[in-house]
Motif scaffolding. Structure first.
Motif, short mmCIF file in Angstrom:
data_model
loop_
_atom_site.label_atom_id
_atom_site.label_comp_id
_atom_site.label_asym_id
_atom_site.label_seq_id
_atom_site.Cartn_x
_atom_site.Cartn_y
_atom_site.Cartn_z
N ALA A 55 58.44 41.40 45.85
CA ALA A 55 57.21 41.41 45.06
C ALA A 55 57.31 40.46 43.87
CB ALA A 55 56.91 42.83 44.57
N LEU A 56 58.43 40.47 43.18
CA LEU A 56 58.62 39.54 42.06
C LEU A 56 58.67 38.09 42.55
CD1 LEU A 56 61.28 41.43 39.89
CD2 LEU A 56 58.83 41.21 39.47
N GLY A 57 59.30 37.89 43.70
CA GLY A 57 59.38 36.55 44.25
C GLY A 57 58.02 35.98 44.61
N ILE A 58 57.08 36.81 45.00
CA ILE A 58 55.73 36.37 45.32
C ILE A 58 54.92 36.15 44.05
CG2 ILE A 58 53.56 37.07 46.41
CD1 ILE A 58 55.27 38.59 48.48
N LEU A 59 55.07 37.03 43.07
CA LEU A 59 54.25 36.98 41.86
C LEU A 59 54.53 35.77 41.00
CD1 LEU A 59 52.22 38.35 39.93
CD2 LEU A 59 54.16 39.61 38.95
N TRP A 60 55.80 35.43 40.83
CA TRP A 60 56.17 34.38 39.87
C TRP A 60 55.60 33.01 40.22
CZ3 TRP A 60 57.33 33.42 35.17
CH2 TRP A 60 57.96 32.22 34.80
N PRO A 61 55.72 32.51 41.43
CA PRO A 61 55.14 31.19 41.72
C PRO A 61 53.63 31.14 41.51
CG PRO A 61 56.67 31.83 43.45
CD PRO A 61 56.45 33.03 42.60
N VAL A 62 52.94 32.24 41.81
CA VAL A 62 51.50 32.28 41.60
C VAL A 62 51.17 32.13 40.12
CG1 VAL A 62 49.42 33.69 41.81
CG2 VAL A 62 51.08 33.65 43.67
N LEU A 63 51.92 32.83 39.26
CA LEU A 63 51.69 32.73 37.82
C LEU A 63 51.97 31.32 37.32
CD1 LEU A 63 53.28 36.09 36.59
CD2 LEU A 63 50.85 35.55 36.88
N VAL A 64 53.04 30.70 37.81
CA VAL A 64 53.37 29.34 37.38
C VAL A 64 52.27 28.37 37.83
CG1 VAL A 64 55.00 27.44 37.62
CG2 VAL A 64 55.84 29.78 37.36
N LEU A 65 51.78 28.53 39.04
CA LEU A 65 50.73 27.65 39.53
C LEU A 65 49.46 27.77 38.69
CD1 LEU A 65 49.44 25.76 41.67
CD2 LEU A 65 48.86 27.82 42.98
N VAL A 66 49.07 28.99 38.39
CA VAL A 66 47.80 29.21 37.70
C VAL A 66 47.88 28.86 36.22
CG1 VAL A 66 46.12 30.98 37.03
CG2 VAL A 66 47.05 30.95 39.35
N PHE A 67 48.98 29.18 35.56
CA PHE A 67 49.04 29.04 34.10
C PHE A 67 49.78 27.79 33.62
CE2 PHE A 67 48.39 33.63 34.68
CZ PHE A 67 47.28 33.82 33.86
N LEU A 68 50.81 27.34 34.36
CA LEU A 68 51.59 26.21 33.88
C LEU A 68 51.14 24.89 34.49
CD1 LEU A 68 53.97 25.20 32.16
CD2 LEU A 68 55.44 25.54 34.15
N ALA A 69 50.92 24.86 35.80
CA ALA A 69 50.61 23.60 36.47
C ALA A 69 49.44 22.84 35.84
CB ALA A 69 50.35 23.85 37.96
N PRO A 70 48.30 23.49 35.52
CA PRO A 70 47.20 22.72 34.94
C PRO A 70 47.47 22.23 33.53
CG PRO A 70 46.66 25.06 34.97
CD PRO A 70 47.93 24.89 35.76
N ARG A 71 48.53 22.72 32.90
CA ARG A 71 48.83 22.33 31.52
C ARG A 71 49.91 21.26 31.42
NH1 ARG A 71 46.88 27.47 31.40
NH2 ARG A 71 45.56 28.01 29.62
N VAL A 72 50.54 20.93 32.54
CA VAL A 72 51.58 19.88 32.50
C VAL A 72 51.28 18.73 33.46
CG1 VAL A 72 53.36 21.53 31.82
CG2 VAL A 72 53.06 20.99 34.23
N MET A 73 50.40 18.95 34.44
CA MET A 73 50.08 17.90 35.39
C MET A 73 48.80 17.19 34.95
SD MET A 73 51.01 19.63 39.06
CE MET A 73 52.72 20.04 39.46
N PRO A 74 48.87 15.91 34.70
CA PRO A 74 47.71 15.19 34.16
C PRO A 74 46.56 15.04 35.14
CG PRO A 74 49.48 13.65 34.65
CD PRO A 74 50.05 15.03 34.82
N ASP A 75 46.82 15.12 36.42
CA ASP A 75 45.74 14.99 37.40
C ASP A 75 46.12 15.74 38.67
OD1 ASP A 75 47.39 13.24 39.10
OD2 ASP A 75 47.00 11.71 37.60
N HIS A 76 45.09 16.18 39.38
CA HIS A 76 45.27 16.85 40.68
C HIS A 76 46.32 17.98 40.59
CE1 HIS A 76 42.83 13.71 42.51
NE2 HIS A 76 43.61 12.81 41.96
N TRP A 77 46.17 18.80 39.57
CA TRP A 77 47.20 19.81 39.34
C TRP A 77 47.31 20.81 40.48
CZ3 TRP A 77 46.11 24.99 39.24
CH2 TRP A 77 44.78 25.38 39.06
#
Length: 479
Positions: A352-374
């Motif tokens: 359950a933790l292994g599934i939850l963590w990547p989703v959180l990183v995708l939703v909250f971190l990816a759009p804040r560090v990737m300048p385009d096509h996050w």
């Protein structure tokens, strides 16, 4: 075990791979869920083995289990630890290795997201181990490393580390890691597909028919660029008397270099910090991450001598893929289901933790560090962190069928700064020995520190290039 017995064991694996691929072609639901033939074959052998059929039916062999004699089961149990070296040794041979600056400029933000997903899996797993699994369920603290090994590393890494788990007194670790890898690849496809559809409905991406993009790409056939690459590699293969022999020889050289590196590190450890019963880390590290480094060395040498034109990336990928198929089938065939039953609760908690963590990183971190096509770039990292590299590529193909974002190239570049360390790299191999030597607490502090550094670095360095600083993460993408 005789050579004849080993040959029989390999032929049985080949036959089951043939059958499983026929099943994948015949049943559309297997293709729709992107279930590889190797996993289908492994599950079939598992059902026919001692832990399922063997429980209800007496084996026709006096010393066997299920439908198989004991020597076949013994051979299958040993194969993953050997073949995984071929998989990783061939990983970078035949692939151009650009300069670090070029890789970092194009794939740096994706490296941040991928590294955060990987190191965070250690943080969550070790935290759960320290707070619950060790004190309440009396489990080995190495259990805290299973999320990254199974999810990020995949079946090959999990199978290849069976010897390490056994050496460290955690025999159940190999079966739990294989089970984790199976959960990861299935949940990666399901969760990733759900995320792609949510992103499409909210206008974050515009992939067209997201449910059939992968199938449509297969029907359309290869692009002009892909056909040109194919003909180029055919010309490369014609430049040798026997292409397969040449490429297998290069893989052998890479494994030899990896063995020399590992032996050198182990010798250095034995005469320095591990002397007189001291700290041992390299003594428990398997060969395959060093074989991968050996493959990089071989590729650099080929490029330096101008011989890379004789090496086919297509053929090298076939060698690696075939070895991985045999690794997965044999590993799943010998998976001890009784172990999963004995540790069902901690297994489900870790998954359950292994599934939850990547989703959180995708939703909250990816759009804040990737300048385009996050999203396009981040979904490939999510797929890899929950399954294997192929899962990431499949999700990327669903989100961006025509590769308009260029995420396919950045994902490939990112692997060069990712896989040598985690996802089956050096730290993946060293994590269980580190936990065994220092305990889960210090390793948790280390991995948490690395995770925080990657997040902070991504936000402060790459975040400055993000329009609007990643606000409105589920709003339509910026032009």
């Amino acid at each position: 075990m005789s050579v004849t017995q080993l040959f029989v064991s390999l032929m049985l694996l080949a036959l089951i791979l043939l059958l499983s691929n026929i099943l994948v072609v015949k049943f559309a639901w297997l293709r729709n869920f992107f279930i590889p033939g190797s996993i289908v074959g492994g599950v079939i052998l598992l059902l026919l083995g001692p832990y399922v059929l063997g429980v209800f039916v007496k084996s026709p062999f006096a010393d066997g289990g299920g439908l198989f004699p004991s020597y076949v089961l013994d051979a299958w149990a040993d194969l993953p630890g050997l073949l995984i070296n071929v998989v990783f040794a061939a990983l970078f041979i035949g692939k151009p290795i650009p300069g670090i600056r070029d890789i970092w400029y194009r794939a740096g933000p994706q490296v941040v997201v991928g590294q955060t997903m990987a190191w965070g899996q250690y943080v969550l797993g070790l935290s759960l181990a320290i707070l619950v699994l060790v004190p309440m369920l009396d489990m080995n603290p190495i259990v805290g490393a299973l999320i990254e090994i199974g999810f990020e590393g995949g079946h090959g890494t999990a199978a290849g580390m069976a010897g390490t788990f056994s050496d460290l007194g955690f025999e159940a670790g190999a079966d739990l890691a294989l089970g984790m890898a199976t959960i990861g690849i299935v949940s990666g496809v399901l969760v990733g597909t759900l995320m792609v559809n949510i992103a499409a409905r909210r206008g974050v991406i515009n992939p067209g028919d997201t449910t059939n993009s992968a199938q449509r790409a297969k029907q359309e056939g290869p692009s002009d660029a892909e056909q040109e690459d194919f003909h180029t590699e055919l010309a490369q293969e014609k430049g040798t008397t026997d292409p397969l022999s040449l490429h297998l020889g290069l893989v052998g050289v890479a494994i030899l270099l990896g063995w020399l590196l590992l032996s050198g590190f182990q010798w250095l450890e034995s005469v320095t910090w591990a002397r007189d019963g001291g700290l041992e880390i390299m003594a428990h590290v398997p060969l395959f991450p060093l074989a991968m480094i050996g493959g990089v060395m071989v590729q650099l040498l080929l490029a330096r001598c101008g011989w890379e034109r004789h090496v086919s990336q297509r053929l090298m990928s076939r060698i690696s893929g075939t070895a991985l198929d045999f690794t997965i089938v044999s590993a799943l065939a010998t998976l001890a289901l009784t172990t999963l039953g004995d540790y069902l609760l901690p297994f489900l908690m870790l998954a359950a933790l292994g599934i939850l963590w990547p989703v959180l990183v995708l939703v909250f971190l990816a759009p804040r560090v990737m300048p385009d096509h996050w999203f396009e770039r981040g979904i490939s990292d999510l797929g890899q962190s929950m399954g294997v590299t192929v899962t990431g590529l499949l999700l990327l193909r669903m989100a961006d069928p025509k590769n308009d974002s260029g995420a396919m190239e950045t994902f490939g570049y990112k692997q060069l700064l990712f896989e040598p360390v985690v996802g089956g790299g050096l730290f993946t191999a060293a994590a269980p020995p580190l936990i065994a030597q220092f305990g889960p607490g210090p390793v948790l502090i280390l991995t948490a520190g690395v995770t925080v550094v990657w997040i902070a670095f991504g936000l402060l360095y790459f975040g400055r290039r993000v329009p609007g600083r990643g606000q409105g993460r589920w709003s339509p993408k910026q032009a």
